[in-house]
Design a protein around this motif. Structure first.
Motif, PDB file in Angstrom:
ATOM      1  N   ALA A 370       6.624   4.341  -1.456  1.00 57.77           N
ATOM      2  CA  ALA A 370       5.651   5.416  -1.235  1.00 57.77           C
ATOM      3  C   ALA A 370       4.276   4.881  -0.834  1.00 57.77           C
ATOM      4  O   ALA A 370       3.515   5.568  -0.149  1.00 57.77           O
ATOM      5  N   LEU A 371       3.957   3.659  -1.233  1.00 61.68           N
ATOM      6  CA  LEU A 371       2.641   3.086  -0.956  1.00 61.68           C
ATOM      7  C   LEU A 371       2.551   2.360   0.384  1.00 61.68           C
ATOM      8  O   LEU A 371       1.468   1.891   0.761  1.00 61.68           O
ATOM      9  N   ILE A 372       3.653   2.264   1.104  1.00 61.59           N
ATOM     10  CA  ILE A 372       3.638   1.518   2.363  1.00 61.59           C
ATOM     11  C   ILE A 372       2.599   2.050   3.354  1.00 61.59           C
ATOM     12  O   ILE A 372       1.868   1.255   3.970  1.00 61.59           O
ATOM     13  N   PRO A 373       2.465   3.378   3.558  1.00 63.66           N
ATOM     14  CA  PRO A 373       1.431   3.848   4.494  1.00 63.66           C
ATOM     15  C   PRO A 373       0.020   3.382   4.116  1.00 63.66           C
ATOM     16  O   PRO A 373      -0.764   2.979   4.994  1.00 63.66           O
ATOM     17  N   SER A 387      -3.665  -3.427  -1.112  1.00 66.77           N
ATOM     18  CA  SER A 387      -2.938  -4.677  -1.334  1.00 66.77           C
ATOM     19  C   SER A 387      -2.627  -4.870  -2.815  1.00 66.77           C
ATOM     20  O   SER A 387      -1.516  -5.274  -3.182  1.00 66.77           O
ATOM     21  N   PHE A 388      -3.609  -4.552  -3.662  1.00 69.99           N
ATOM     22  CA  PHE A 388      -3.397  -4.727  -5.105  1.00 69.99           C
ATOM     23  C   PHE A 388      -2.216  -3.876  -5.579  1.00 69.99           C
ATOM     24  O   PHE A 388      -1.314  -4.378  -6.257  1.00 69.99           O
ATOM     25  N   PHE A 389      -2.216  -2.585  -5.217  1.00 70.68           N
ATOM     26  CA  PHE A 389      -1.182  -1.688  -5.749  1.00 70.68           C
ATOM     27  C   PHE A 389       0.177  -1.916  -5.082  1.00 70.68           C
ATOM     28  O   PHE A 389       1.219  -1.788  -5.736  1.00 70.68           O
ATOM     29  N   GLN A 390       0.179  -2.258  -3.785  1.00 74.10           N
ATOM     30  CA  GLN A 390       1.461  -2.561  -3.153  1.00 74.10           C
ATOM     31  C   GLN A 390       2.088  -3.800  -3.784  1.00 74.10           C
ATOM     32  O   GLN A 390       3.279  -3.819  -4.133  1.00 74.10           O
ATOM     33  N   GLN A 391       1.292  -4.845  -3.952  1.00 71.90           N
ATOM     34  CA  GLN A 391       1.806  -6.066  -4.553  1.00 71.90           C
ATOM     35  C   GLN A 391       2.082  -5.884  -6.057  1.00 71.90           C
ATOM     36  O   GLN A 391       2.926  -6.585  -6.615  1.00 71.90           O
ATOM     37  N   PHE A 392       1.371  -4.955  -6.686  1.00 70.24           N
ATOM     38  CA  PHE A 392       1.668  -4.618  -8.084  1.00 70.24           C
ATOM     39  C   PHE A 392       3.129  -4.200  -8.218  1.00 70.24           C
ATOM     40  O   PHE A 392       3.852  -4.648  -9.114  1.00 70.24           O
ATOM     41  N   PHE A 393       3.588  -3.346  -7.284  1.00 70.75           N
ATOM     42  CA  PHE A 393       4.970  -2.851  -7.381  1.00 70.75           C
ATOM     43  C   PHE A 393       5.978  -3.851  -6.821  1.00 70.75           C
ATOM     44  O   PHE A 393       7.150  -3.829  -7.225  1.00 70.75           O
ATOM     45  N   VAL A 394       5.549  -4.718  -5.901  1.00 72.25           N
ATOM     46  CA  VAL A 394       6.429  -5.823  -5.505  1.00 72.25           C
ATOM     47  C   VAL A 394       6.666  -6.733  -6.711  1.00 72.25           C
ATOM     48  O   VAL A 394       7.794  -7.138  -7.008  1.00 72.25           O
ATOM     49  N   ASP A 456       2.411  -5.007  16.943  1.00 79.45           N
ATOM     50  CA  ASP A 456       1.945  -4.092  15.899  1.00 79.45           C
ATOM     51  C   ASP A 456       2.654  -4.436  14.591  1.00 79.45           C
ATOM     52  O   ASP A 456       3.680  -3.839  14.242  1.00 79.45           O
ATOM     53  N   TYR A 457       2.086  -5.414  13.870  1.00 82.16           N
ATOM     54  CA  TYR A 457       2.718  -5.857  12.638  1.00 82.16           C
ATOM     55  C   TYR A 457       2.569  -4.847  11.498  1.00 82.16           C
ATOM     56  O   TYR A 457       3.260  -4.947  10.487  1.00 82.16           O
ATOM     57  N   GLY A 458       1.694  -3.876  11.650  1.00 84.83           N
ATOM     58  CA  GLY A 458       1.617  -2.801  10.674  1.00 84.83           C
ATOM     59  C   GLY A 458       2.922  -2.014  10.657  1.00 84.83           C
ATOM     60  O   GLY A 458       3.514  -1.753   9.603  1.00 84.83           O
ATOM     61  N   ILE A 459       3.396  -1.631  11.862  1.00 86.32           N
ATOM     62  CA  ILE A 459       4.671  -0.914  11.965  1.00 86.32           C
ATOM     63  C   ILE A 459       5.825  -1.815  11.540  1.00 86.32           C
ATOM     64  O   ILE A 459       6.777  -1.372  10.874  1.00 86.32           O
ATOM     65  N   VAL A 460       5.744  -3.084  11.909  1.00 91.33           N
ATOM     66  CA  VAL A 460       6.803  -4.040  11.541  1.00 91.33           C
ATOM     67  C   VAL A 460       6.959  -4.101  10.022  1.00 91.33           C
ATOM     68  O   VAL A 460       8.074  -3.995   9.486  1.00 91.33           O
ATOM     69  N   ILE A 461       5.844  -4.259   9.323  1.00 90.24           N
ATOM     70  CA  ILE A 461       5.874  -4.345   7.856  1.00 90.24           C
ATOM     71  C   ILE A 461       6.412  -3.048   7.262  1.00 90.24           C
ATOM     72  O   ILE A 461       7.225  -3.055   6.333  1.00 90.24           O
ATOM     73  N   ALA A 462       5.964  -1.901   7.825  1.00 90.63           N
ATOM     74  CA  ALA A 462       6.393  -0.602   7.292  1.00 90.63           C
ATOM     75  C   ALA A 462       7.901  -0.415   7.444  1.00 90.63           C
ATOM     76  O   ALA A 462       8.589  -0.016   6.496  1.00 90.63           O
ATOM     77  N   GLU A 463       8.430  -0.690   8.634  1.00 93.97           N
ATOM     78  CA  GLU A 463       9.861  -0.496   8.865  1.00 93.97           C
ATOM     79  C   GLU A 463      10.689  -1.460   8.023  1.00 93.97           C
ATOM     80  O   GLU A 463      11.694  -1.068   7.410  1.00 93.97           O
TER      81      GLU A 463
END
Length: 535
Positions: A370-373, A387-394, A456-463
């Motif tokens: 859910a936090l990817i966007p 970054s903090f919250f995305q990596q928190f859940f990773v 566009d590595y933003g889209i790459v990371i999201a997908e």
């Protein structure tokens, strides 16, 4: 975890159907209450804290040594007169050979104990880090890093067992998360000493590797003066007592047939000499009964390692090329993300004792997805929070993993299974960068002012991350977990071990006593089964 294949080499159709039908109900949280973390950690004695510390700092420096290459790729390439991609092969060969190290040293760890394989690996770290700093060309560099890959892969299993085997059951969740994120601590230390040494010393990148060889000396000495883990000493005593009992039974049967003196045969039983045979027999039985479970663990770890690579490998490039941030801002966001990883692993590892391992990891997958966007859409320093919250859940997904792998692994192959499945999963996930690169080719951006191609590595990371979180959720949902009864039994055994030790019973006596108890229970179960058939 107890595992039985009713069809011999595989599960029976009835077992498979029942297993699939019980996956939803298996997510029901156990009856355990959420305990006070201060009280839980306060239950650890001096021995348990020392053993955990030894495993934690060893894994921390393992990660430090690995990241010294990724942080100095540019400097090494310039010194050797080669491309960055040529030097990056040092990372690739390390990843490829980690599985070899896990196989070799995991086997030795399960046979001879956790202590000496761990010490041997730390000794290799010292030699290979020094040797890396003295390499003069790419060929020498890659050769040394190949050997380092074997040492790095060989450390994880023994270090995890050292850190977690002896601690109380309730503390295993939170300390599992803390142990796993020693990897993130290693990265932070590598980044810190990179900035402190590489730009400021005459030897540049070489000074970082030479420095990296020093701390393992002290870690090695620290581990040397600590004993073998209590859990392994008991396991070894069980193995030897079981072998002695089998030999004694065989001797009695021989007396009945041939009238030979029993005492003479029993005196000839050399338990130490036969212990290797006992280990091989036990390991084969464990593998035969759990081979499919081991495949599941490898498949699962492929997704977990892809989760780390997918969320981190191209993120600095995304921050620099698309967001337009400078080196300092990129470093700040990266460091804050690593801190989030550490906190998330500890929090969700702690919660996993009371929610179950799989349910809490599945929750982390949902929130991480859910936090990817928020992780890729902002174009300013608000990405620090993202970054903090995305990596928190990773990190939260990773937190329960060390203890989860330990619980799934058969005791006779615990160090080997934990280390090898982790490293084979890492090997499988090494294709993550290639997959992300292929996705990036489908989303090109205008070239930079210097003509460099951009994607566009933003889209790459999201997908990629969306797919990885879904993959993890799927396999966790259909995966196994220790039953509540097994967890309670494990908790009772841990408490009983500490009680008997406090009463003065040796670990060898505890192991032999366990064998006698298990044989007595098995005999009672057989008698009960026979009585049922007679009725």
């Amino acid at each position: 975890m107890r595992n039985h294949m009713a069809a011999g080499w595989f599960y029976s159709p009835k077992q498979i159907v029942r297993y699939l039908l019980t996956r939803p109900t298996s997510l029901k949280p156990p009856r355990a209450r959420l305990g006070n973390i201060i009280r839980i950690l306060g239950e650890l004695d001096r021995h348990q804290w020392l053993m955990f510390t030894a495993g934690f700092i060893a894994w921390t420096w393992d990660a430090f040594d690995f990241f010294t290459v990724s942080l100095t790729v540019t400097e090494i390439a310039a010194d050797f007169g080669v491309s960055n991609s040529d030097v990056s092969w040092g990372l690739t060969v390390t990843l490829m050979l980690r599985s070899v190290g896990a196989l070799i040293f995991g086997t030795f760890s399960d046979r001879y104990g956790r202590k000496w394989p761990m010490i041997f690996n730390l000794g290799l770290f010292i030699i290979l880090e020094l040797a890396t700093g003295f390499t003069n060309n790419l060929t020498q560099f890659l050769a040394v890093r190949s050997l380092y890959g074997i040492a790095m892969g060989g450390l994880y299993g023994p270090a995890a067992a050292t850190a977690l085997e002896d601690i109380p059951y309730e503390a295993r969740g939170v300390l599992s998360g803390l142990y796993q994120e020693a990897y993130a601590v290693g990265y932070l230390l590598a980044a810190l000493f990179y900035r402190a040494l590489v730009p400021t010393t005459s030897n540049g990148w070489r000074s970082l590797f030479w420095f990296g060889a020093a701390p393992p000396v002290f870690i090695l000495l620290f581990r040397y003066f600590l004993p073998e883990t209590n859990a392994f000493q008991v396991l070894r005593a069980e193995r030897e007592a079981r072998l002695a009992a089998e030999k004694a039974d065989a001797a009695i049967d021989g007396d009945k047939k041939h009238g030979e003196p029993t005492a003479r045969v029993r005196d000839g039983v050399d338990v130490e000499r036969k212990s290797i045979k006992a280990f091989l027999i036990e390991a084969w039985r464990a593998f035969k009964a759990n081979w499919f479970l081991l495949i599941y663990m490898i498949v699962l770890m492929s997704g977990f390692n892809a989760c780390s690579h997918g969320s981190q490998d191209f993120y600095p490039t995304f921050l620099k090329d698309q967001v337009g941030l400078g080196p300092t801002d990129v470093t700040v966001i990266t460091v804050v993300g690593q801190i989030g990883t550490i906190i998330g692993a500890c929090v969700f590892g702690y919660l996993s004792v009371f929610t179950g391992r799989r349910p809490i990891m599945m929750v982390a997958c949902v929130f991480g997805g859910a936090l990817i966007p928020a992780y890729i859409l902002p174009r300013n320093m608000s990405l620090v929070a993202s970054s903090f919250f995305q990596q928190f859940f990773v990190g939260a997904v990773w937190g329960p993993i060390p203890i989860y792998l330990i619980e799934l692994s058969p005791p006779a192959m615990r160090s080997l299974c934990v280390g090898l499945t982790y490293q084979l999963g890492n090997l499988a996930s090494s294709a993550s960068a290639t997959i992300q690169g292929k996705i990036g080719e489908k989303h090109p951006l205008p070239p930079s002012s210097t003509g460099v191609k951009r994607y566009d590595y933003g889209i790459v990371i999201a997908e990629f991350m969306g797919g990885v979180f879904a993959y993890q959720f799927f396999f966790l949902f259909f995966g196994p977990e220790m039953s509540e009864e097994e967890k309670e039994e494990m908790a009772r055994e841990a408490k009983e071990l500490e009680r008997l030790r406090a009463e003065g019973m040796s670990l060898a006596e505890i192991g032999a006593n366990r064998v006698n108890t298990k044989e007595y229970r098995s005999s009672e179960e057989k008698q009960a089964t026979t009585a049922e058939h007679l009725e």
